[in-house]
Design a protein around this motif. Structure first.
Motif, PDB file in Angstrom:
ATOM      1  N   ARG A  90       0.841  -1.208   0.000  1.00 51.22           N
ATOM      2  CA  ARG A  90       0.000   0.000   0.000  1.00 51.22           C
ATOM      3  C   ARG A  90       0.870   1.250   0.000  1.00 51.22           C
ATOM      4  NH1 ARG A  90      -3.162  -3.044   3.925  1.00 51.22           N
ATOM      5  NH2 ARG A  90      -5.037  -3.865   2.893  1.00 51.22           N
ATOM      6  N   GLN A  91       1.988   1.198   0.711  1.00 46.61           N
ATOM      7  CA  GLN A  91       2.888   2.342   0.740  1.00 46.61           C
ATOM      8  C   GLN A  91       3.445   2.631  -0.654  1.00 46.61           C
ATOM      9  OE1 GLN A  91       6.689   3.400   3.468  1.00 46.61           O
ATOM     10  NE2 GLN A  91       7.008   1.761   2.001  1.00 46.61           N
ATOM     11  N   ALA A  93       1.915   2.287  -3.396  1.00 49.34           N
ATOM     12  CA  ALA A  93       0.851   2.973  -4.133  1.00 49.34           C
ATOM     13  C   ALA A  93       0.726   4.433  -3.725  1.00 49.34           C
ATOM     14  CB  ALA A  93      -0.481   2.262  -3.912  1.00 49.34           C
ATOM     15  N   GLU A  94       1.256   4.769  -2.543  1.00 46.74           N
ATOM     16  CA  GLU A  94       1.132   6.131  -2.020  1.00 46.74           C
ATOM     17  C   GLU A  94       2.430   6.927  -2.136  1.00 46.74           C
ATOM     18  OE1 GLU A  94      -0.062   5.263   1.935  1.00 46.74           O
ATOM     19  OE2 GLU A  94      -2.064   4.543   1.358  1.00 46.74           O
ATOM     20  N   THR A  95       3.460   6.336  -2.760  1.00 45.58           N
ATOM     21  CA  THR A  95       4.746   7.014  -2.899  1.00 45.58           C
ATOM     22  C   THR A  95       4.763   7.773  -4.222  1.00 45.58           C
ATOM     23  OG1 THR A  95       5.858   5.290  -1.618  1.00 45.58           O
ATOM     24  CG2 THR A  95       7.243   6.684  -3.010  1.00 45.58           C
ATOM     25  N   PRO A  96       4.795   9.108  -4.185  1.00 53.08           N
ATOM     26  CA  PRO A  96       4.664   9.899  -5.417  1.00 53.08           C
ATOM     27  C   PRO A  96       5.682   9.536  -6.491  1.00 53.08           C
ATOM     28  CG  PRO A  96       4.445  11.312  -3.497  1.00 53.08           C
ATOM     29  CD  PRO A  96       4.877   9.975  -2.997  1.00 53.08           C
ATOM     30  N   ALA A  99       4.186   6.140  -7.910  1.00 55.47           N
ATOM     31  CA  ALA A  99       2.828   6.116  -8.441  1.00 55.47           C
ATOM     32  C   ALA A  99       2.519   7.296  -9.367  1.00 55.47           C
ATOM     33  CB  ALA A  99       1.827   6.093  -7.278  1.00 55.47           C
ATOM     34  N   GLU A 100       3.229   8.420  -9.191  1.00 56.86           N
ATOM     35  CA  GLU A 100       2.878   9.620  -9.956  1.00 56.86           C
ATOM     36  C   GLU A 100       4.000  10.114 -10.863  1.00 56.86           C
ATOM     37  OE1 GLU A 100       1.564  12.580  -7.206  1.00 56.86           O
ATOM     38  OE2 GLU A 100       0.234  11.202  -6.150  1.00 56.86           O
ATOM     39  N   HIS A 183      -1.514   0.708 -10.139  1.00 64.94           N
ATOM     40  CA  HIS A 183      -2.409   0.505  -8.989  1.00 64.94           C
ATOM     41  C   HIS A 183      -3.165  -0.819  -9.103  1.00 64.94           C
ATOM     42  CE1 HIS A 183      -1.770   4.383  -7.069  1.00 64.94           C
ATOM     43  NE2 HIS A 183      -1.737   4.912  -8.290  1.00 64.94           N
TER      44      HIS A 183
END
Length: 201
Positions: A90-91, A93-96, A99-100, A183
């Motif tokens: 999950r981390q 998926a939340e690491t810019p 994931a971004e 994701h």
């Protein structure tokens, strides 16, 4: 000259240099760009690191001990069992940066660049994969001790599978693939983890 060199070895300059290699890789990062973008000067690069290759290896080591160490934090609680592995994914998926910003993992990108994978770089990549696999296996074995893991699950094989999946995720993050693919991959891994759980009576 020594004082001038020390001034450019500040934490912000080192971080900028690491992120430049992280974004572009070794071959695509000319030394002129390092000097322009980060504020490093040639004297510091050659005096302290012996050149671009030495600087890259130092930044790879910095990445290994700063970025991957932080990302592995959820797995450092193996007593949490399957929850530790789920928290780790999950981390991601939340690491810019993953994931971004599509930076992926500098270690994985280096591993894929066979032309520039010398012995020191290979050792850093191997140490990361070994630690990742060992932490996942420890969490699975703790889940077994807690009675939460299906008896048929091979902890060693599952740890290898999950660690390999992380390498795939990091490669996917660098590709111009839709973010949903990244994701969705994590969601499927979380479903896989759920499938490892022993049904409670």
């Amino acid at each position: 000259m020594a004082n001038a060199i020390e001034r450019v070895l500040s934490e912000p300059v080192l971080d900028k240099t690491m992120r430049l290699f992280w974004a572009k890789g070794y071959a695509q990062t000319p030394i002129e760009e390092i000097v322009t973008v980060t504020g490093f000067n040639r004297a510091a690069i050659y005096s302290r690191f012996g050149g671009k290759r030495g600087l890259f290896l130092a930044m790879l080591d910095r990445y290994r001990h700063r970025v991957t160490a932080r990302l592995l934090d959820p797995l450092r609680r193996p007593e949490d069992g399957l929850d530790a592995i789920a928290a780790f994914y999950r981390q991601l998926a939340e690491t810019p940066e993953l994931a971004e910003h599509s930076l992926g993992c500098l270690l994985v990108a280096t591993a894929a660049d066979q032309a520039n994978l010398d012995a020191p770089a290979s050792a850093l990549v191997a140490s990361y994969l070994e630690e990742l696999t060992a932490l996942i296996r420890a969490a699975l074995e703790n889940a077994r001790d807690q009675g939460r893991l299906c008896p048929a699950v091979d902890a060693a094989a599952s740890a290898d599978f999950l660690a390999g999946n992380v390498l795939g995720l990091m490669t996917l993050a660098r590709w111009p693939a839709p973010s949903r693919a990244f994701h969705n991959q994590i969601d499927e891994v979380l479903r896989y983890l759920h499938g490892l759980e022993k049904e409670q009576q």
